[in-house]
Design an enzyme around this catalytic site. Structure first.
Site, PDB file in Angstrom:
ATOM      1  N   TYR A  20       0.016  -2.019  10.050  1.00 30.41           N
ATOM      2  CA  TYR A  20      -0.353  -2.159   8.630  1.00 30.41           C
ATOM      3  C   TYR A  20       0.756  -1.581   7.747  1.00 30.41           C
ATOM      4  O   TYR A  20       1.276  -2.266   6.857  1.00 30.41           O
ATOM      5  CB  TYR A  20      -1.692  -1.458   8.381  1.00 30.41           C
ATOM      6  CG  TYR A  20      -2.199  -1.586   6.966  1.00 30.41           C
ATOM      7  CD1 TYR A  20      -2.837  -2.748   6.537  1.00 30.41           C
ATOM      8  CD2 TYR A  20      -2.032  -0.557   6.046  1.00 30.41           C
ATOM      9  CE1 TYR A  20      -3.293  -2.880   5.236  1.00 30.41           C
ATOM     10  CE2 TYR A  20      -2.484  -0.672   4.747  1.00 30.41           C
ATOM     11  CZ  TYR A  20      -3.116  -1.838   4.339  1.00 30.41           C
ATOM     12  OH  TYR A  20      -3.568  -1.963   3.042  1.00 30.41           O
ATOM     13  N   SER A  47       0.851  -1.185   0.000  1.00 31.73           N
ATOM     14  CA  SER A  47       0.000   0.000   0.000  1.00 31.73           C
ATOM     15  C   SER A  47       0.889   1.237   0.000  1.00 31.73           C
ATOM     16  O   SER A  47       2.020   1.194   0.503  1.00 31.73           O
ATOM     17  CB  SER A  47      -0.857   0.001   1.270  1.00 31.73           C
ATOM     18  OG  SER A  47      -1.315   1.303   1.548  1.00 31.73           O
ATOM     19  N   SER A  69       3.991  -3.649   8.081  1.00 34.35           N
ATOM     20  CA  SER A  69       3.958  -4.948   7.400  1.00 34.35           C
ATOM     21  C   SER A  69       3.972  -4.773   5.884  1.00 34.35           C
ATOM     22  O   SER A  69       4.610  -5.555   5.172  1.00 34.35           O
ATOM     23  CB  SER A  69       2.722  -5.742   7.821  1.00 34.35           C
ATOM     24  OG  SER A  69       1.541  -5.036   7.508  1.00 34.35           O
ATOM     25  N   LYS A  70       3.295  -3.733   5.400  1.00 37.61           N
ATOM     26  CA  LYS A  70       3.254  -3.526   3.950  1.00 37.61           C
ATOM     27  C   LYS A  70       4.627  -3.127   3.423  1.00 37.61           C
ATOM     28  O   LYS A  70       4.984  -3.433   2.283  1.00 37.61           O
ATOM     29  CB  LYS A  70       2.188  -2.480   3.590  1.00 37.61           C
ATOM     30  CG  LYS A  70       0.754  -2.967   3.841  1.00 37.61           C
ATOM     31  CD  LYS A  70       0.387  -4.108   2.923  1.00 37.61           C
ATOM     32  CE  LYS A  70      -1.005  -4.646   3.136  1.00 37.61           C
ATOM     33  NZ  LYS A  70      -1.326  -5.786   2.271  1.00 37.61           N
TER      34      LYS A  70
HETATM   35  N1  LIG Z   1      -9.031  -1.316  -0.572  1.00 40.40           N
HETATM   36  C1  LIG Z   1      -8.041  -0.504  -0.953  1.00 40.40           C
HETATM   37  O1  LIG Z   1      -8.282   0.579  -1.521  1.00 40.40           O
HETATM   38  C2  LIG Z   1      -6.581  -0.922  -0.739  1.00 40.40           C
HETATM   39  C3  LIG Z   1      -5.572   0.057  -0.817  1.00 40.40           C
HETATM   40  C4  LIG Z   1      -4.233  -0.339  -0.668  1.00 40.40           C
HETATM   41  C5  LIG Z   1      -3.914  -1.677  -0.466  1.00 40.40           C
HETATM   42  N2  LIG Z   1      -4.917  -2.592  -0.371  1.00 40.40           N
HETATM   43  C6  LIG Z   1      -4.538  -3.996  -0.176  1.00 40.40           C
HETATM   44  O2  LIG Z   1      -5.272  -4.800  -1.092  1.00 40.40           O
HETATM   45  C7  LIG Z   1      -5.567  -6.061  -0.492  1.00 40.40           C
HETATM   46  C8  LIG Z   1      -7.071  -6.308  -0.512  1.00 40.40           C
HETATM   47  O3  LIG Z   1      -7.719  -5.238   0.181  1.00 40.40           O
HETATM   48  P1  LIG Z   1      -9.303  -5.283   0.499  1.00 40.40           P
HETATM   49  O4  LIG Z   1      -9.712  -3.906   0.853  1.00 40.40           O
HETATM   50  O5  LIG Z   1      -9.983  -6.006  -0.602  1.00 40.40           O
HETATM   51  O6  LIG Z   1      -9.256  -6.186   1.830  1.00 40.40           O
HETATM   52  P2  LIG Z   1     -10.471  -6.814   2.661  1.00 40.40           P
HETATM   53  O7  LIG Z   1     -11.772  -6.543   1.969  1.00 40.40           O
HETATM   54  O8  LIG Z   1     -10.299  -6.338   4.078  1.00 40.40           O
HETATM   55  O9  LIG Z   1     -10.167  -8.408   2.612  1.00 40.40           O
HETATM   56  C9  LIG Z   1      -9.208  -9.018   3.412  1.00 40.40           C
HETATM   57  C10 LIG Z   1      -9.124 -10.492   3.041  1.00 40.40           C
HETATM   58  O10 LIG Z   1      -8.110 -11.129   3.844  1.00 40.40           O
HETATM   59  C11 LIG Z   1      -8.596 -12.400   4.249  1.00 40.40           C
HETATM   60  N3  LIG Z   1      -7.942 -12.882   5.463  1.00 40.40           N
HETATM   61  C12 LIG Z   1      -7.724 -12.198   6.626  1.00 40.40           C
HETATM   62  N4  LIG Z   1      -7.152 -13.021   7.544  1.00 40.40           N
HETATM   63  C13 LIG Z   1      -6.966 -14.229   6.942  1.00 40.40           C
HETATM   64  C14 LIG Z   1      -6.439 -15.469   7.354  1.00 40.40           C
HETATM   65  N5  LIG Z   1      -5.944 -15.652   8.601  1.00 40.40           N
HETATM   66  N6  LIG Z   1      -6.428 -16.500   6.472  1.00 40.40           N
HETATM   67  C15 LIG Z   1      -6.929 -16.357   5.223  1.00 40.40           C
HETATM   68  N7  LIG Z   1      -7.444 -15.191   4.760  1.00 40.40           N
HETATM   69  C16 LIG Z   1      -7.479 -14.144   5.619  1.00 40.40           C
HETATM   70  C17 LIG Z   1     -10.076 -12.157   4.501  1.00 40.40           C
HETATM   71  O11 LIG Z   1     -10.752 -13.397   4.529  1.00 40.40           O
HETATM   72  P3  LIG Z   1     -12.137 -13.607   5.378  1.00 40.40           P
HETATM   73  O12 LIG Z   1     -12.961 -12.358   5.167  1.00 40.40           O
HETATM   74  O13 LIG Z   1     -12.737 -14.804   4.745  1.00 40.40           O
HETATM   75  O14 LIG Z   1     -11.758 -13.786   6.808  1.00 40.40           O
HETATM   76  C18 LIG Z   1     -10.425 -11.287   3.285  1.00 40.40           C
HETATM   77  O15 LIG Z   1     -10.677 -12.094   2.161  1.00 40.40           O
HETATM   78  C19 LIG Z   1      -4.992  -6.027   0.925  1.00 40.40           C
HETATM   79  O16 LIG Z   1      -3.708  -6.613   0.914  1.00 40.40           O
HETATM   80  C20 LIG Z   1      -4.897  -4.535   1.212  1.00 40.40           C
HETATM   81  O17 LIG Z   1      -3.893  -4.255   2.157  1.00 40.40           O
HETATM   82  C21 LIG Z   1      -6.239  -2.257  -0.492  1.00 40.40           C
END
Ligand SMILES: NC(=O)c1ccc[n+]([C@@H]2O[C@H](COP(=O)([O-])OP(=O)(O)OC[C@H]3O[C@@H](n4cnc5c(N)ncnc54)[C@H](OP(=O)(O)O)[C@@H]3O)[C@@H](O)[C@H]2O)c1
Length: 232
Positions: free
Chosen positions: A144, A131, A147-148
């Site tokens: 966060y 991120s 770790s990133k």
């Molecule tokens: N959204 C953004 O604009 C944005 C911006 C920058 C970076 N990112 C990065 O993009 C990625 C996706 O983001 P998002 O917003 O889509 O995230 P999210 O909706 O919060 O989804 C997180 C996912 O991680 C899974 N997870 C968590 N703990 C786990 C475990 N112990 N074992 C297996 N799976 C696990 C969850 O599974 P369950 O729900 O089934 O528990 C869920 O599928 C992340 O790496 C985030 O840091 C996102």
């Protein structure tokens, strides 16, 4: 791309991971990994789902041994993540451990389990998801952002150790996207963030899938950080 490929996508029940499934399933077969939430049902012939807690090494080993015959020429996309906000001076040790474990240790455990298969195939693609806060920092994001940033070091080290096996490890550094957590932003927060983004919009999922396909096709982009953030 020549030969059968398999994509393993963690975070399949998350906003971005879930939204990516249809376009990536057009490239080849995909296993979507989730932990608690059921990913939206995807009636796509190339997609199967796998419930797997990435913090449990035994579950990862079972997954690899049960589905070993499918796991050839693997691309692993590490979208699973956790985030718990708080300020450094009062941050809880257990929250720190949880976020670091999901965002860093789980990636290490899954990479460790898949690397022998990738070496066997002389083909592997590892894509970590970072991120923009890894480099910029943001109030309240201690474990966060830490770790990133760690994922960048993990990618570069894997690139150096395993590049000779035609294995690449790269990082996508994401800004704000029209998916996942950003959907819950208040109007004023959304406008404040938009003002900081030179491209004046949040990213579409296609920006991420294009970058993934580019990294899958390249055997010479290795240890790289690809920023997809509208220039923020
Ligand atoms: N959204 C953004 O604009 C944005 C911006 C920058 C970076 N990112 C990065 O993009 C990625 C996706 O983001 P998002 O917003 O889509 O995230 P999210 O909706 O919060 O989804 C997180 C996912 O991680 C899974 N997870 C968590 N703990 C786990 C475990 N112990 N074992 C297996 N799976 C696990 C969850 O599974 P369950 O729900 O089934 O528990 C869920 O599928 C992340 O790496 C985030 O840091 C996102």
């Amino acid at each position: 791309m020549g030969g059968k490929l398999l994509i393993i996508l963690t975070g399949a029940s998350g906003g971005i991971g879930g939204d990516l499934i249809p376009s990536l399933a057009e490239v080849d077969s995909l296993i979507g990994i989730y932990n608690n939430a059921n990913p939206p049902t995807r009636d796509l012939k190339n997609v199967s789902l796998q419930k797997l807690n990435l913090l449990e090494p035994g579950e990862i080993e079972d997954f690899i041994s049960t589905r070993k015959s499918e796991l050839t020429r693997v691309t692993v996309l590490h979208f699973a993540a956790a985030s718990i906000d708080g300020l450094v001076a009062s941050y809880s040790e257990s929250d720190w451990d949880h976020v670091l474990n999901v965002n860093l240790k789980a990636a290490f455990l899954l990479n460790k389990a898949l690397l022998p298969l990738m070496m066997r195939d002389k083909w592997g693609r590892i894509v970590h998801i970072s991120s923009y806060v890894a480099r910029n920092g943001r109030v309240g994001t201690l474990p966060y952002s830490t770790s990133k940033a760690g994922l960048i070091g993990m990618s570069r080290t894997i690139a150096k150790e395993y590049g000779r096996f035609n294995i690449t490890a790269n990082v996508l550094t994401l800004g704000y996207f029209n998916s996942g957590l950003t959907q819950n932003l208040k109007e004023e927060d959304r406008n404040r963030i938009l003002a900081q983004i030179p491209s004046k919009k949040f990213g579409d999922i296609g920006n991420i899938s294009n970058a993934i396909i580019f990294l899958m096709r390249s055997d010479y982009v290795n240890g790289a950080e690809v920023q997809i953030d509208g220039g923020i």
